[in-house]
Design a protein around this motif. Structure first.
Motif, PDB file in Angstrom:
ATOM      1  N   UNK A 125       0.868  -1.166   0.000  1.00 49.57           N
ATOM      2  CA  UNK A 125       0.000   0.000   0.000  1.00 49.57           C
ATOM      3  C   UNK A 125       0.912   1.224   0.000  1.00 49.57           C
ATOM      4  N   UNK A 126       0.373   2.398   0.242  1.00 49.40           N
ATOM      5  CA  UNK A 126       1.185   3.619   0.162  1.00 49.40           C
ATOM      6  C   UNK A 126       2.319   3.670   1.188  1.00 49.40           C
ATOM      7  N   UNK A 127       2.180   2.963   2.304  1.00 51.11           N
ATOM      8  CA  UNK A 127       3.179   3.036   3.367  1.00 51.11           C
ATOM      9  C   UNK A 127       3.789   1.692   3.754  1.00 51.11           C
ATOM     10  N   UNK A 128       3.628   0.695   2.901  1.00 51.17           N
ATOM     11  CA  UNK A 128       4.169  -0.631   3.195  1.00 51.17           C
ATOM     12  C   UNK A 128       4.770  -1.217   1.926  1.00 51.17           C
ATOM     13  N   UNK A 129       5.953  -1.818   2.084  1.00 48.92           N
ATOM     14  CA  UNK A 129       6.667  -2.399   0.947  1.00 48.92           C
ATOM     15  C   UNK A 129       7.057  -3.836   1.257  1.00 48.92           C
ATOM     16  N   UNK A 130       6.840  -4.703   0.296  1.00 45.25           N
ATOM     17  CA  UNK A 130       7.303  -6.080   0.370  1.00 45.25           C
ATOM     18  C   UNK A 130       8.570  -6.180  -0.471  1.00 45.25           C
ATOM     19  N   UNK A 131       9.604  -6.740   0.125  1.00 43.04           N
ATOM     20  CA  UNK A 131      10.901  -6.844  -0.543  1.00 43.04           C
ATOM     21  C   UNK A 131      11.317  -8.312  -0.532  1.00 43.04           C
ATOM     22  N   UNK A 132      11.719  -8.829  -1.703  1.00 42.36           N
ATOM     23  CA  UNK A 132      12.127 -10.226  -1.820  1.00 42.36           C
ATOM     24  C   UNK A 132      13.478 -10.310  -2.508  1.00 42.36           C
ATOM     25  N   UNK A 133      14.360 -11.141  -1.943  1.00 39.66           N
ATOM     26  CA  UNK A 133      15.683 -11.365  -2.518  1.00 39.66           C
ATOM     27  C   UNK A 133      15.798 -12.846  -2.884  1.00 39.66           C
ATOM     28  N   UNK A 134      16.080 -13.113  -4.165  1.00 38.34           N
ATOM     29  CA  UNK A 134      16.264 -14.484  -4.640  1.00 38.34           C
ATOM     30  C   UNK A 134      17.690 -14.610  -5.141  1.00 38.34           C
ATOM     31  N   UNK A 135      18.401 -15.626  -4.631  1.00 43.47           N
ATOM     32  CA  UNK A 135      19.788 -15.859  -5.025  1.00 43.47           C
ATOM     33  C   UNK A 135      19.911 -17.251  -5.620  1.00 43.47           C
ATOM     34  N   UNK A 136      20.709 -17.335  -6.680  1.00 44.54           N
ATOM     35  CA  UNK A 136      21.094 -18.613  -7.272  1.00 44.54           C
ATOM     36  C   UNK A 136      22.610 -18.582  -7.375  1.00 44.54           C
ATOM     37  N   UNK A 137      23.267 -19.620  -6.858  1.00 49.46           N
ATOM     38  CA  UNK A 137      24.721 -19.590  -6.827  1.00 49.46           C
ATOM     39  C   UNK A 137      25.278 -21.004  -6.915  1.00 49.46           C
ATOM     40  N   UNK A 138      26.561 -21.077  -7.246  1.00 42.61           N
ATOM     41  CA  UNK A 138      27.255 -22.362  -7.284  1.00 42.61           C
ATOM     42  C   UNK A 138      28.727 -22.127  -6.987  1.00 42.61           C
TER      43      UNK A 138
END
Length: 184
Positions: A125-138
């Protein structure tokens, strides 16, 4: 003598299992997410501000520009981290995706591993943020892959902890004070 013999057999078996894991398990994934009580523009700006990395990124030491400029896709940076022993660990980063207030993606590599990270920012909404971090590594070899297999849970914990620290930084400060020292 039997105890010693069985001890060597056990150690040899564990070693062979780790080698087998290193051969067959080459790709790892990690995901972390957080919901922050702040507008998406603020969350994105704080995440993307190199002057604030030391306030929320574990073991961060410094950032060096190699080529390009901030937020330019294709720009290259060296992230320096300080190990528990105090030595510097260098990680080369190349910005692969940049959409303001939405997505940042980069490839990273050093002599030990390589991978990709994509961070998405979504306004709930105007005052809330969802943040997602996806990592792929080897890892860059059998031994590195075996070690990554053993520590992958710790990698996920550190990623989640970093996002939680970012959340705390953003929610406990005023945006106009973010360029100065921050006490928490």
């Amino acid at each position: 003598m039997k105890f010693l013999k069985y001890g060597f057999i056990l150690i040899g078996t564990l070693f062979l299992v780790l080698i087998a894991i290193g051969i067959f398990k080459r790709d790892f994934d990690s995901k972390a997410s957080v919901t922050i009580e702040a507008p998406v523009q603020q969350v994105f700006s704080v995440y993307n501000n190199p002057l604030l990395l030391n306030h929320w990124l574990a073991e961060f030491h410094s950032l060096e520009n190699v080529s390009g400029s901030l937020n330019e896709v294709g720009s290259e940076w060296t992230m320096n981290y300080k190990s528990a022993e105090g030595s510097l660990i260098k990680m080369q980063h190349t910005l692969t995706t940049y959409v303001a207030n939405q997505t940042i993606g980069y490839d990273y590599a050093n002599e030990w591993l390589n991978g990709q990270t994509v961070i998405t920012f979504e306004a709930v909404d105007d005052n809330t943020t969802s943040m997602t971090m996806v990592q792929q590594y080897s890892g860059n070899g059998i031994i590195q892959n075996a070690i990554l297999f053993l520590i992958q849970g710790s990698i996920e914990d550190v990623s989640q902890s970093n996002l939680e620290s970012l959340k705390k930084l953003i929610e406990s400060t005023n945006p106009d004070k973010l360029n100065g020292e921050i006490d928490y």
